[in-house]
Design a protein around this motif. Structure first.
Motif, PDB file in Angstrom:
ATOM      1  N   LEU A  61      -9.532   2.789  -7.043  1.00  0.00           N
ATOM      2  CA  LEU A  61      -8.384   3.284  -6.817  1.00  0.00           C
ATOM      3  C   LEU A  61      -7.374   2.610  -8.457  1.00  0.00           C
ATOM      4  CD1 LEU A  61      -7.250   2.814  -3.103  1.00  0.00           C
ATOM      5  CD2 LEU A  61      -7.827   5.217  -4.442  1.00  0.00           C
ATOM      6  N   GLU A  62      -7.731   1.645  -8.684  1.00  0.00           N
ATOM      7  CA  GLU A  62      -6.984   1.096  -9.722  1.00  0.00           C
ATOM      8  C   GLU A  62      -7.557   1.753 -11.077  1.00  0.00           C
ATOM      9  OE1 GLU A  62      -7.450  -3.283  -9.886  1.00  0.00           O
ATOM     10  OE2 GLU A  62      -6.638  -3.336  -7.720  1.00  0.00           O
ATOM     11  N   ARG A  63      -8.702   1.996 -11.194  1.00  0.00           N
ATOM     12  CA  ARG A  63      -9.347   2.615 -12.175  1.00  0.00           C
ATOM     13  C   ARG A  63      -8.990   4.025 -12.064  1.00  0.00           C
ATOM     14  NH1 ARG A  63     -13.829   6.241 -12.941  1.00  0.00           N
ATOM     15  NH2 ARG A  63     -14.968   5.993 -14.668  1.00  0.00           N
ATOM     16  N   ALA A  64      -8.774   4.742 -11.166  1.00  0.00           N
ATOM     17  CA  ALA A  64      -8.419   6.105 -11.173  1.00  0.00           C
ATOM     18  C   ALA A  64      -6.764   6.169 -11.704  1.00  0.00           C
ATOM     19  CB  ALA A  64      -8.533   6.735  -9.615  1.00  0.00           C
ATOM     20  N   ALA A  65      -6.018   5.218 -11.160  1.00  0.00           N
ATOM     21  CA  ALA A  65      -4.786   5.359 -11.486  1.00  0.00           C
ATOM     22  C   ALA A  65      -4.465   5.137 -13.095  1.00  0.00           C
ATOM     23  CB  ALA A  65      -3.920   4.207 -10.830  1.00  0.00           C
ATOM     24  N   GLU A  66      -5.489   4.257 -13.511  1.00  0.00           N
ATOM     25  CA  GLU A  66      -5.514   3.661 -15.021  1.00  0.00           C
ATOM     26  C   GLU A  66      -5.859   5.077 -15.699  1.00  0.00           C
ATOM     27  OE1 GLU A  66      -7.766   0.940 -17.920  1.00  0.00           O
ATOM     28  OE2 GLU A  66      -7.483   0.252 -15.940  1.00  0.00           O
ATOM     29  N   ARG A  67      -7.079   5.681 -15.440  1.00  0.00           N
ATOM     30  CA  ARG A  67      -7.415   6.851 -16.031  1.00  0.00           C
ATOM     31  C   ARG A  67      -6.443   8.099 -16.165  1.00  0.00           C
ATOM     32  NH1 ARG A  67     -12.799   7.524 -17.410  1.00  0.00           N
ATOM     33  NH2 ARG A  67     -12.901   9.767 -16.621  1.00  0.00           N
ATOM     34  N   LEU A  68      -5.659   8.274 -14.856  1.00  0.00           N
ATOM     35  CA  LEU A  68      -4.574   9.136 -14.794  1.00  0.00           C
ATOM     36  C   LEU A  68      -3.449   9.010 -15.385  1.00  0.00           C
ATOM     37  CD1 LEU A  68      -5.526  10.102 -11.398  1.00  0.00           C
ATOM     38  CD2 LEU A  68      -6.046  11.630 -13.439  1.00  0.00           C
ATOM     39  N   GLY A  69      -3.192   7.620 -15.997  1.00  0.00           N
ATOM     40  CA  GLY A  69      -2.002   7.174 -16.461  1.00  0.00           C
ATOM     41  C   GLY A  69      -1.059   6.988 -15.460  1.00  0.00           C
ATOM     42  N   LYS A  70      -1.197   6.850 -14.322  1.00  0.00           N
ATOM     43  CA  LYS A  70      -0.238   6.787 -12.980  1.00  0.00           C
ATOM     44  C   LYS A  70      -0.119   5.367 -12.745  1.00  0.00           C
ATOM     45  CE  LYS A  70      -0.573  11.328 -12.168  1.00  0.00           C
ATOM     46  NZ  LYS A  70       0.407  12.171 -12.366  1.00  0.00           N
ATOM     47  N   PRO A  71       1.089   5.094 -11.827  1.00  0.00           N
ATOM     48  CA  PRO A  71       1.260   3.634 -11.159  1.00  0.00           C
ATOM     49  C   PRO A  71       0.290   3.534 -10.316  1.00  0.00           C
ATOM     50  CG  PRO A  71       3.202   5.333 -10.835  1.00  0.00           C
ATOM     51  CD  PRO A  71       2.067   5.968 -11.822  1.00  0.00           C
ATOM     52  N   ALA A  72       0.036   2.199  -9.812  1.00  0.00           N
ATOM     53  CA  ALA A  72      -1.188   2.176  -8.955  1.00  0.00           C
ATOM     54  C   ALA A  72      -1.119   3.032  -7.622  1.00  0.00           C
ATOM     55  CB  ALA A  72      -0.876   0.516  -8.373  1.00  0.00           C
ATOM     56  N   LEU A  73      -2.322   3.448  -7.165  1.00  0.00           N
ATOM     57  CA  LEU A  73      -2.437   4.337  -6.160  1.00  0.00           C
ATOM     58  C   LEU A  73      -2.302   3.753  -4.910  1.00  0.00           C
ATOM     59  CD1 LEU A  73      -5.410   6.528  -7.836  1.00  0.00           C
ATOM     60  CD2 LEU A  73      -3.011   7.272  -7.442  1.00  0.00           C
ATOM     61  N   GLY A  74      -2.722   2.306  -4.783  1.00  0.00           N
ATOM     62  CA  GLY A  74      -2.996   1.691  -3.577  1.00  0.00           C
ATOM     63  C   GLY A  74      -2.076   1.621  -2.419  1.00  0.00           C
ATOM     64  N   SER A  75      -0.633   1.936  -2.809  1.00  0.00           N
ATOM     65  CA  SER A  75      -0.048   1.770  -1.843  1.00  0.00           C
ATOM     66  C   SER A  75       0.220   3.069  -1.001  1.00  0.00           C
ATOM     67  CB  SER A  75       1.812   1.584  -2.157  1.00  0.00           C
ATOM     68  OG  SER A  75       1.911   2.753  -3.308  1.00  0.00           O
ATOM     69  N   GLU A  76       0.037   4.401  -1.594  1.00  0.00           N
ATOM     70  CA  GLU A  76       0.085   5.490  -0.643  1.00  0.00           C
ATOM     71  C   GLU A  76      -1.367   5.978  -0.367  1.00  0.00           C
ATOM     72  OE1 GLU A  76       0.100   7.910  -4.920  1.00  0.00           O
ATOM     73  OE2 GLU A  76       1.047   6.155  -4.617  1.00  0.00           O
ATOM     74  N   VAL A  77      -2.340   5.661  -0.746  1.00  0.00           N
ATOM     75  CA  VAL A  77      -3.849   5.579  -0.471  1.00  0.00           C
ATOM     76  C   VAL A  77      -4.340   4.724   0.595  1.00  0.00           C
ATOM     77  CG1 VAL A  77      -6.045   6.448  -1.076  1.00  0.00           C
ATOM     78  CG2 VAL A  77      -4.222   6.829  -2.618  1.00  0.00           C
ATOM     79  N   GLY A  78      -5.073   5.456   1.850  1.00  0.00           N
ATOM     80  CA  GLY A  78      -5.532   4.374   2.669  1.00  0.00           C
ATOM     81  C   GLY A  78      -6.828   3.827   2.309  1.00  0.00           C
ATOM     82  N   VAL A  79      -7.033   2.625   2.918  1.00  0.00           N
ATOM     83  CA  VAL A  79      -8.373   2.158   2.604  1.00  0.00           C
ATOM     84  C   VAL A  79      -9.137   1.748   3.979  1.00  0.00           C
ATOM     85  CG1 VAL A  79      -9.533   0.117   1.554  1.00  0.00           C
ATOM     86  CG2 VAL A  79      -7.657   1.179   0.256  1.00  0.00           C
ATOM     87  N   LEU A  80     -10.186   2.494   4.051  1.00  0.00           N
ATOM     88  CA  LEU A  80     -11.051   2.210   5.378  1.00  0.00           C
ATOM     89  C   LEU A  80     -12.421   1.515   5.168  1.00  0.00           C
ATOM     90  CD1 LEU A  80     -10.578   6.013   6.804  1.00  0.00           C
ATOM     91  CD2 LEU A  80      -9.237   3.944   7.245  1.00  0.00           C
ATOM     92  N   LEU A  81     -12.710   0.546   5.905  1.00  0.00           N
ATOM     93  CA  LEU A  81     -13.887   0.033   5.788  1.00  0.00           C
ATOM     94  C   LEU A  81     -14.934   0.631   6.749  1.00  0.00           C
ATOM     95  CD1 LEU A  81     -13.128  -3.730   5.407  1.00  0.00           C
ATOM     96  CD2 LEU A  81     -13.511  -2.231   3.679  1.00  0.00           C
ATOM     97  N   CYS A  82     -16.134   1.142   6.169  1.00  0.00           N
ATOM     98  CA  CYS A  82     -16.835   1.965   6.868  1.00  0.00           C
ATOM     99  C   CYS A  82     -18.264   1.876   6.323  1.00  0.00           C
ATOM    100  CB  CYS A  82     -16.555   3.428   6.557  1.00  0.00           C
ATOM    101  SG  CYS A  82     -17.253   4.719   7.756  1.00  0.00           S
TER     102      CYS A  82
END
Length: 434
Positions: A61-82
């Motif tokens: 998620l951090e890499r995607a945010a950086e490549r898109l020039g966006k602030p961190a995605l973590g807060s609005e994107v869920g993380v599921l362990l599976c």
């Protein structure tokens, strides 16, 4: 029926990327993030990433945010362990979402538990498998249950095989008259850095070729209705031939395009009473030197896949056995930036008013699908736009759920228009000539 089974609109997420930290998964995450923040959807997308390790998912998620020039995605994107080996975790994931984008391959080993969890828990599922045996065994085992649940299981929604499957439908729709046969020719161009493919695709090819006999048995078990030949019969070309159109040598394309297109055409004929299109898939490889190299490599490969010991060597040392074309690291960003594909379709058929059951074809058409690097740029675009169609165009999907190929699922949707806007471009090269 609305997509996603009863009650899925109230689910926590509309979409979950499973296998998000894998090599292809990370690019799919980036593409979902781009679409989620790009205003393409009617409402903001509620989505999550899923995989075995939280820190790896956070890093993606951090890499995607950086490549898109966006602030961190973590807060609005869920993380599921599976984990694909943990049925309870797969069920928990499927219960929380309308749609799973499954990026965990090879699918012949890891795909079925995800399909099963989705069907049992009323979630749709899209994958990017180019493995006919997996795709068709899922149809045999889960089509009926998926139909009863009202969920859509749609395989091969990446470069395998959306350009080919939707390209045939695009060609059909652009011909004024009746299209009866199409041949496609794939050309992949790479820049000065060359190109390579991640070894996950290599493994799928190794095990797929080793298991050809079981694929034939599986098809017998399914008992497919034969697809009628309408118009002049399309002659299969030899394995290698000189192609006058491109002034280079071509070979039969060994991917899943031909089998998936046939499944789509069978569905469109039996369920929607549309005239089926015959199809042949080929790939341009260059001059005589390329032919000699390919023939030598191909014969060696076919020999080595026959034995379990040599199969292990093939999968352990992909770079050595593929002369660097497949690697455990996958392509670099420079290699991806310099690579593109063109798929050219030559169609023939009968003009309006002509009976395709009589006489020779009297119209021809040439169309094209062009796009960026196939495996990790075009594939995420195709997969995510297929997902957008499934979420946004429920009324245009087949009337009931089931296990579908892309052409069967999306023939009435705006998928081609959506792909055009994202750089996978469908166009007419030459209008029909009578």
């Amino acid at each position: 029926m609305a997509s996603g089974g009863p009650g899925t609109r109230e689910r926590r997420y509309e979409l979950v990327v499973f296998g998000a930290s894998g090599f292809t998964g990370q690019f799919v995450v980036e593409e979902v993030a781009r679409v989620a923040t790009g205003g393409e959807l009617h409402s903001g997308l509620r989505w999550a990433v899923a995989g075995r390790r939280r820190e790896k998912l956070q890093a993606v998620l951090e890499r995607a945010a950086e490549r898109l020039g966006k602030p961190a995605l973590g807060s609005e994107v869920g993380v599921l362990l599976c984990d694909v080996g943990d049925a309870a975790s797969l069920a928990a994931m499927a219960k929380q979402t309308r749609l799973v984008l499954n990026c965990v391959g090879p699918y012949r080993f890891f795909g079925e538990p995800v399909v099963q969890a989705c069907v049992e828990n009323g979630a749709n599922c899209i994958d990017i498998s180019g493995e006919p045996q997996f795709l068709e065994s899922m149809y045999l085992k889960y089509n009926k249950a998926a139909a009863e649940k009202g969920v859509y299981i749609i395989g091969s929604c990446g470069f395998d095989t959306i350009p080919a499957d939707m390209g045939v439908l695009f060609t059909r729709d652009k011909l004024k008259g009746t299209l009866t046969a199409v041949e496609s020719f794939l050309t992949v161009k790479s820049g000065p850095e060359g190109s390579c493919v991640h070894d996950g695709t290599w493994k799928s090819a190794v095990y797929g070729l080793a298991d050809q006999d079981n694929l034939r048995k599986l098809r017998k078990q399914i008992g497919y209705a034969p697809v009628p030949v309408v118009g002049a019969k399309l002659k299969a070309r030899g394995f290698v031939f000189y192609n006058q159109e491109f002034k280079q040598y071509s070979v039969r394309f060994l991917g899943s395009d031909a089998s998936v297109v046939k499944r789509s055409q069978r569905y469109l004929h039996t369920e929607l009473k549309e005239i089926p299109v015959q199809y042949g898939a080929y790939m341009n490889i260059g001059g005589l030197g390329s032919v000699i190299k390919l023939m030598f490599a191909g014969l060696l490969f076919l020999l080595l896949v026959k034995f379990s010991f040599t199969r292990k060597l093939l999968t352990k040392y992909p770079e050595f056995f593929s002369a660097g074309h497949f690697t455990k690291k996958g392509p670099t960003q420079k290699q991806m930036d310099g690579t593109s594909f063109t798929m050219t379709f030559f169609g023939e058929g009968y003009s309006e008013g002509q009976d395709p059951q009589h006489g020779k074809p009297n119209v021809k058409i040439c169309t094209e699908v062009k796009g960026p690097e196939p495996g990790y740029v075009a594939t995420p675009i195709a997969m995510v736009q297929a997902a957008v169609c499934l979420l946004e165009e429920a009324a245009a999907l087949p009337k009931q759920g089931g296990v579908y190929s892309p052409g069967a699922a999306f023939s009435k949707t705006n998928l081609i228009d959506r792909l055009n806007k994202q750089g996978v471009e469908f166009s007419v090269i030459s209008k029909p000539e009578v």
